[in-house]
Design an enzyme around this catalytic site. Structure first.
Site, mmCIF file in Angstrom:
data_model
loop_
_atom_site.group_PDB
_atom_site.id
_atom_site.type_symbol
_atom_site.label_atom_id
_atom_site.label_comp_id
_atom_site.label_asym_id
_atom_site.label_seq_id
_atom_site.Cartn_x
_atom_site.Cartn_y
_atom_site.Cartn_z
ATOM 1 N N THR A 119 -5.756 -7.287 -9.916
ATOM 2 C CA THR A 119 -5.510 -5.943 -10.412
ATOM 3 C C THR A 119 -6.283 -4.938 -9.588
ATOM 4 O OG1 THR A 119 -5.190 -6.925 -12.577
ATOM 5 C CG2 THR A 119 -5.400 -4.554 -12.501
ATOM 6 N N GLY A 120 -5.865 -4.793 -8.333
ATOM 7 C CA GLY A 120 -6.358 -3.697 -7.513
ATOM 8 C C GLY A 120 -5.396 -2.540 -7.650
ATOM 9 N N ALA A 121 -5.152 -1.826 -6.553
ATOM 10 C CA ALA A 121 -4.276 -0.654 -6.594
ATOM 11 C C ALA A 121 -2.841 -1.047 -6.938
ATOM 12 C CB ALA A 121 -4.338 0.073 -5.249
ATOM 13 N N GLY A 179 -1.356 -4.029 -7.944
ATOM 14 C CA GLY A 179 -1.178 -4.756 -9.205
ATOM 15 C C GLY A 179 -1.469 -3.880 -10.403
ATOM 16 N N LYS A 193 9.237 -5.012 7.585
ATOM 17 C CA LYS A 193 7.982 -4.342 7.224
ATOM 18 C C LYS A 193 6.899 -4.610 8.275
ATOM 19 C CE LYS A 193 4.952 -3.080 3.490
ATOM 20 N NZ LYS A 193 4.099 -3.494 2.390
ATOM 21 N N ASN A 210 3.654 -2.786 10.183
ATOM 22 C CA ASN A 210 2.314 -3.263 9.824
ATOM 23 C C ASN A 210 1.555 -3.903 10.975
ATOM 24 O OD1 ASN A 210 2.097 -2.439 7.180
ATOM 25 N ND2 ASN A 210 2.927 -4.317 6.320
ATOM 26 N N ASN A 220 -1.427 -1.311 11.393
ATOM 27 C CA ASN A 220 -2.633 -1.857 10.770
ATOM 28 C C ASN A 220 -3.580 -2.418 11.829
ATOM 29 O OD1 ASN A 220 -0.930 -1.499 8.469
ATOM 30 N ND2 ASN A 220 -2.123 -3.021 7.357
ATOM 31 N N SER A 250 -3.960 -0.059 5.071
ATOM 32 C CA SER A 250 -4.830 -0.836 4.164
ATOM 33 C C SER A 250 -5.807 -1.729 4.930
ATOM 34 C CB SER A 250 -3.970 -1.676 3.222
ATOM 35 O OG SER A 250 -3.200 -2.613 3.960
ATOM 36 N N GLU A 259 -6.776 -9.053 6.167
ATOM 37 C CA GLU A 259 -5.695 -10.031 6.012
ATOM 38 C C GLU A 259 -5.152 -10.507 7.370
ATOM 39 O OE1 GLU A 259 -3.602 -9.183 1.878
ATOM 40 O OE2 GLU A 259 -3.369 -7.443 3.172
#
Lengths: 312, 312
Positions: free
Chosen positions: A16-18, A20, A193, A197, A201, A264, A276
């Protein structure tokens, strides 16, 4: 049965970050039975709930169901996965307690490999992927700001022509305020995507932790970005999907219009958190090699990212 | 029943870094049925096994049982926990699949709070703690070097006068080449270890990532270390245990003799990994506050550590 998604559908949000927090809160707001699995923010949110500011309307959930471990949640009908891919090593232990025979799993994570891992562990037929095109930030524990878009491009890991389950899942989400677009091929959508990215990123890290506006004005950078994008295009072609040149042009021009957007991974990098690397750069590179597609620009970029992270 | 520890005892080692790898390998070498839970080193070790260099004799285990998730291991008789305390948020999910009704849990982790969390989640009566006084390093995947000592000070979380189970566990380990000393009070032993760990692990970070030899020669540092040690002594006294002044003198003189020792937290800090802030500094500080013991030196140290880590 997925046809039976209703308000009685039990949902668990893993991570439950941004992302989620926002999507889970939208479901909970519309009356769905949502339990949030959270760790660092557990103490705060279990006492104060979630507070969302959003371009689609602010709202507050003063009381939310949350747990700090999956065993206490037990089996649900739909698992939304939104933790960072750097926690995927815990998939088996954390997701297993959440499953009954018909539980569906929807991962909203970045990059490649997530749906494959979930399919291998829990069976391919229950796995869905959602590519999130959204600007969301966690401002502080329990406080989430949704500033742009919100679209999820949704696909099934194993797609069959007559399968309507992904449309049913998309409708379930859309009816509860989560904009969804169902795609025919999840794999194609994942690579589309990655066109953005992988370079944005990545170079935002190797250039020292800069936003997209700074990045694009660096000498020769737009060319490097385009070369990486064309490599991704070539990999995708080898897989039998098309990514057009105009799609690449569009990615560049859209990004010029985004002003000072902070990818991110760049935020993870500058804040000293795990980046990541596997999902966004390493796994795509492995796929290219397996296909025999030469990707020298991506190799250089990955090497530079690893160097930067180790020097941090 | 713990009285029945034999070669048939099934052991799972959770977290196969240096400490878990070494002690687990010793048990496996002596014929115990050991399964190693590992993540990053899984691919390497499942193919090549473990190679140990040790002051107690080098040995190799070309084939070891290992898994990359706990669900695949299933229930065992003894769980050895040796992962970093920064993963403790996953206790419930990872340990649950490893337990049957009589499974014992022995944590070899640093700091405070680990045994308490395990007791709360899985029942106090099965929880043991081991304080490791040992120099072990992971050289590369599957390669572990054991250079000094090896003693485990072993205690039960809930100790009762007539309870022999901790002695039985200690004998089981000792008969397999793991030196054990059973302590009457695990809590007392934990604080005794913290007398050293709080200042030396801490200042090695705040001074920029230095070894104990460099640290001790920094101006005024020995005095600061002693002041922190005396605060730990005061907390321990408030809990009803004695730590003598001569014990503190002994810690200092032993450390002068250790030459360029690199505390584990300092290594974590310089290598960009998570530092065990909660277990080593924050939890002890909370206990002091709960007891009403003023610990200004520890508070300053924790503040400096947090600052250093955030600037990293």
């Amino acid at each position: 049965m997925i046809e039976e998604f209703t308000e009685k559908t039990k949902v668990a949000v893993v991570g439950t970050g941004a992302v989620g927090g926002y999507y889970g809160a939208r479901l909970a707001q519309s009356g769905v039975d949502v339990t949030f699995l959270m760790r660092s923010d557990y103490d705060y949110v279990s006492r104060h709930g979630l507070k969302i500011t959003s371009i689609h309307g602010d709202f507050e959930l003063p009381e939310v169901k949350c747990e700090n471990n999956a065993v206490n949640i037990g089996a649900v009908d739909l698992v939304l996965i939104a933790w960072k891919t750097t926690s995927n090593m815990y998939f088996q232990e954390v997701i297993s307690p959440l499953l009954h025979e018909d539980t569906k799993i929807l991962t909203l994570q970045n990059g490649l490999g997530n749906t494959d891992q979930l399919a291998q562990l829990f069976g391919a037929d229950r796995v869905y992927g959602g590519l999130c095109f959204v600007g969301i930030n966690r401002l502080s524990p329990g406080r989430i700001d949704h500033s742009t878009s919100g679209l999820i491009r949704l696909g099934k890991y194993v797609s069959e022509p007559d399968d309507v389950t992904v449309q049913v899942l998309g409708d379930f989400l859309a009816q509860r305020g989560i904009l969804c677009e169902v795609v025919e091929s999840l794999e194609h959508a994942q690579w589309m995507k990655l066109v953005w990215n992988i370079p944005f990123n990545g170079f935002a890290i190797t250039e020292g932790g800069v936003d997209t506006a700074v990045l694009l004005t660096r000498d020769g950078m737009e060319d490097r970005i385009r070369r990486v994008m064309h490599e991704v295009q070539t990999i995708t072609a080898a897989l039998g999907y098309e990514i057009s040149d105009s799609f690449i042009d569009h990615q560049i021009s859209v990004t010029w219009g985004m002003h000072a957007y902070r990818p991110s991974s760049m935020i993870d990098y500058v804040e000293g958190r795990a980046v990541e690397v596997e999902a966004i750069w390493s796994e795509p590179l492995q796929r290219a090699k397996a296909l025999g597609v030469p990707v020298p620009e991506m190799e250089t970029l990955l090497r530079e990212i690893r160097l930067r992270i180790n020097q941090r």
